[in-house]
Design an enzyme around this catalytic site. Structure first.
Site, PDB file in Angstrom:
ATOM      1  N   ASP A 266       0.864  -1.166   0.000  1.00 52.65           N
ATOM      2  CA  ASP A 266       0.000   0.000   0.000  1.00 52.65           C
ATOM      3  C   ASP A 266       0.910   1.228   0.000  1.00 52.65           C
ATOM      4  O   ASP A 266       2.140   1.125   0.104  1.00 52.65           O
ATOM      5  CB  ASP A 266      -0.954  -0.022   1.211  1.00 52.65           C
ATOM      6  CG  ASP A 266      -2.180   0.839   0.961  1.00 52.65           C
ATOM      7  OD1 ASP A 266      -3.208   0.618   1.604  1.00 52.65           O
ATOM      8  OD2 ASP A 266      -2.110   1.735   0.079  1.00 52.65           O
TER       9      ASP A 266
HETATM   10  C1  GLC Z   1      -4.316   4.360  -0.358  1.00 52.89           C
HETATM   11  C2  GLC Z   1      -5.214   3.220   0.044  1.00 52.89           C
HETATM   12  C3  GLC Z   1      -5.320   2.147  -0.991  1.00 52.89           C
HETATM   13  C4  GLC Z   1      -5.173   2.754  -2.371  1.00 52.89           C
HETATM   14  C5  GLC Z   1      -3.767   3.289  -2.491  1.00 52.89           C
HETATM   15  C6  GLC Z   1      -3.536   3.980  -3.847  1.00 52.89           C
HETATM   16  O1  GLC Z   1      -3.599   4.806   0.746  1.00 52.89           O
HETATM   17  O2  GLC Z   1      -4.962   2.582   1.286  1.00 52.89           O
HETATM   18  O3  GLC Z   1      -6.583   1.512  -0.807  1.00 52.89           O
HETATM   19  O4  GLC Z   1      -5.406   1.764  -3.366  1.00 52.89           O
HETATM   20  O5  GLC Z   1      -3.433   4.174  -1.456  1.00 52.89           O
HETATM   21  O6  GLC Z   1      -4.353   5.097  -3.945  1.00 52.89           O
END
Ligand code: GLC
Length: 719
Positions: A266
């Site tokens: 993430d």
């Molecule tokens: C965010 C979220 C995730 C998302 C990623 C890209 O922090 O936790 O769900 O897909 O970053 O935007």
């Protein structure tokens, strides 16, 4: 190696993918290999040089065919090996045609609807250069204080698994190399929804048994459906953060499930291992995450800056690096990016917001709306009501109906609930509108106006709830009340004595106890997407018979949280006895239970058959029940099957959803609904942490919700 026509094997589409991967890896430098593990967000001119050197493998948050083609051209035509980039984006519940939030889609209890909306989202997003979505979010959530409950399918592993499977099938189609598909990403692996206190990014500490029986099943379902990628979560998991947890990322994901795709972290979750206190430096963080099984670093920059040296120092083996690069390249080959790296310009104008997409948005919104209460019954309303007062901060509101994760959506595409009502009623009907109050804050500036209009009306429709940005990520709330002074607005309008209907527009269960007690009719519309206004009006005025069911429990107060239907019995189950598990100041039952939802017609359940009534542990049972529409209107019924494993080697929930079917019946029509219970449904994690079926009695419950059980039976599993 040379392929046909003198092309290198990796560029020869007639060769098997694995052969092309091996040929390509054999040509890559260490730096180029690490490049495939690096993901950047948005594009800046300074990134060109890195792309040209093959040092970036992916971008997220780059949208638009022109833009993605421009950047892709650098990678494909100006770098040494021409490895294409993969462009990712959060396409969670639509791209331009924004559907209800996933918690709303889950309320339809129709997995095929999830599949259809995902397929449309894939067609629209891929026409603008996106080929990878960070969806479906499959986190089980039992704590509505957690804002991200909006993004998933609720509290139940069985419903959550069905939705996960369907989203993957919808996004990926049956051939990823076909245009109009997106490689999906099941997230956030794992147990992110178990954050203590419902506080986003907070610690998760659950037993391995709970992990296996509650949080992992939807991910396993996604893997079985062929999901191409998995996203590792932010949270600590029993002391080992999910983004460096080799037990979940390697032992389970790859060892037990045979997952062959790749894992992306993430946002910055690898570098955040330093904050977690399990790494002292970016290099240590990179080593831990990489060796645990995270293949790509989303914008953290630690793989980019540390992996080459780690390999040179022998800290990370090049073999491990090759394995990760192999997984990333396999997805790029499967997507056909080497053959079709560019998007056809102008494609999006033929695809985006096509009328059938908008029609699906209306169908999805209709099916996701839950009729929570309908006393008297006040609904459906007559279309020729003389005067209607439409009141509330979400009545004439476009942006908030889009819900969380809708940044690519356009507020002006939203049909407001006020507009939906205006289009629905007769020419003679007078509609009075008052905002009543803001979504948040203490100002009661328009209370008087709202009161005056309610007094003039024959019926008042209150539209209240949550703005989209107090739901979703980093939006945990310490209360579940209606925000601001909306509760007081409801009470003020109620005191005028006008017949009252309340429409909730929100992204989480709300503890609307006073409303539930006093307001005769309540619709749960969630954040319903661009066709929300029309769908709500269709239901309010009877052009659509609601059949949504809650995928999450509604608590009476936040003090009951966590509260969920598949709870354990405890040694002292709640009763009128003092010395039992309950609160002394509140019933233990929820405000509205999991699976709850009403209809404008009635259904009768009869003739439960369980055949055979004894099976061996590897046997199957067929459960059949007859359902009849005994009302005057056509309608859908969501028939739910629950089981209880009465005695086992470990404590088991008092009930578990193990089957559901949404069926449509004409007035008077009767139909048999059939469920099969076998290994998939009956296995659980036993005392030895093994997934088994144990001998013993199994209770069977069939009903309209987890509380409204209509028929009961049982069968025996024999050794
Ligand atoms: C965010 C979220 C995730 C998302 C990623 C890209 O922090 O936790 O769900 O897909 O970053 O935007």
């Amino acid at each position: 190696m040379k392929g046909t026509k003198g092309k290198p094997v990796y560029l020869d589409a007639s060769q098997p993918i694995d052969k092309r991967i091996e040929d390509l890896i054999s040509r890559m430098t260490l730096e180029e290999k690490v490049g495939q593990t690096v993901q950047y967000s948005t594009f800046q001119e300074k990134d060109e040089a890195l792309i040209r050197q093959g040092l970036i493998g992916s971008f997220l948050n780059v949208i638009g065919a022109e833009q993605t083609n421009k950047i892709q051209k650098i990678a494909v035509e100006q770098s040494r090996l021409g490895i294409p980039l993969i462009f990712g984006l959060d396409v969670i519940h639509g791209f331009k045609t924004i559907f209800p939030i996933p918690l709303g889609i889950a309320s339809s209890w129709e997995p095929d609807l999830a599949k259809q909306t995902a397929s449309v989202a894939a067609a629209e997003a891929s026409s603008e250069g996106v080929r990878w979505t960070f969806a479906p979010m499959v986190d089980i959530a039992r704590d509505p204080r957690w804002g991200r409950i909006a993004e998933g399918a609720g509290e139940d592993p069985y419903l959550g698994s069905a939705m996960a499977r369907s989203y993957v099938e919808g996004f990926q189609g049956n051939d990823l190399s076909k245009h109009g598909t997106l490689v999906a990403c099941a997230k956030h692996y794992v147990a992110y929804g178990g954050a203590e206190g419902g506080r986003d990014y907070n610690t998760v500490d659950v037993s391995e048994r709970t992990l296996r029986d509650v949080y992992l099943p939807p991910f396993e379902a996604a893997v079985k459906a062929g999901v191409g990628t998995i996203m590792s979560a932010f949270n600590d998991l029993g002391g080992v953060p999910a983004s460096c947890n080799s037990f979940t990322l390697t032992t389970i994901l790859r060892g037990e499930w045979g997952f062959e795709g790749f894992v992306v972290s993430d946002w910055n979750s690898i570098r955040e291992l330093i904050n977690h206190g399990v790494a002292a430096t970016p290099s240590e963080a990179a080593k831990k995450a990489f060796e645990a099984g995270v293949d790509m670093d989303m914008v953290g920059g630690v793989y980019q800056t540390c992996l080459v040296q780690l390999v040179k120092d022998g800290e990370v083996s090049e073999k491990t690096l090759d394995a990760a690069v192999r997984r990333v390249l396999r997805i790029k080959f499967k997507l056909g990016l080497f053959e079709h790296p560019y998007v056809e310009l102008g494609m999006s104008s033929k695809v985006i917001k096509r009328k059938e997409h908008v029609a699906l948005a209306l169908e999805a919104a209709r099916k996701s709306i839950v009729l929570l209460k309908n006393k008297e019954p006040i609904l459906p309303l007559k279309k020729d009501v003389k005067t209607i007062a439409v009141i509330g901060p979400l009545a004439d509101n476009q942006p908030d109906l889009l819900g969380c994760w809708s940044f690519t959506g356009e507020p002006e595409d939203v049909v407001t609930i006020l507009d939906g009502i205006k289009r629905k009623v007769s020419m003679k009907t007078r509609i009075l509108y008052s905002k009543g109050c803001e979504l948040e804050g203490t100002a009661k500036t328009e209370f008087e106006d709202a009161t005056k209009k309610a007094k003039e009306a024959d019926v008042a429709i209150l539209v209240v709830g949550e703005g989209r940005f107090i739901t979703g990520e980093a939006s945990s709330r310490s209360t579940l009340d209606l925000p601001g002074v909306q509760d007081e607005l409801v009470k003020t309008v109620f005191e005028t004595g006008v017949p009252l209907v309340l429409v909730l527009v929100n992204g989480r269960p709300l503890s609307i106890s006073w409303v539930a007690e006093h307001v005769p009719a309540i619709l749960e519309a969630w954040h319903p997407g661009i066709q929300g206004g029309n769908a709500v009006a269709d239901i309010l005025f009877g052009d659509y018979n609601p059949a949504g069911r809650l995928p999450v429990t509604f608590p009476r107060t936040v003090g009951q949280v966590p509260i969920y239907y598949n709870y354990k019995n405890t040694g002292r189950p709640a009763s009128s006895e003092r010395w039992t598990s309950k609160y002394i100041d509140l019933p233990v039952t929820p405000l509205f239970p999991f699976g709850h939802g009403l209809s404008y017609t009635n259904f009768e359940y009869s003739n439960l058959r369980i055949v055979p009534d004894r099976i061996k542990v590897n046997g199957k049972v067929k459960v059949t029940v007859d359902i009849q529409n005994v009302g005057a209107r056509k309608g859908d019924e969501v028939v739910q099957l629950y089981i209880r494993d009465v005695v086992a080697s470990v404590t088991r929930p008092v009930k578990e959803l193990k089957g559901f079917k949404r069926i449509t019946l004409e007035p008077g029509e009767k139909r048999s609904v059939e469920f099969t219970l076998g290994l998939e449904e009956l296995a659980f994690t036993n005392i030895d942490m093994k997934r088994v079926i144990e001998p013993g009695a199994i209770e069977v419950m069939v009903g309209k919700s987890s509380e409204d059980i209509q028929l009961k039976g049982k069968f025996e599993i024999i050794a």
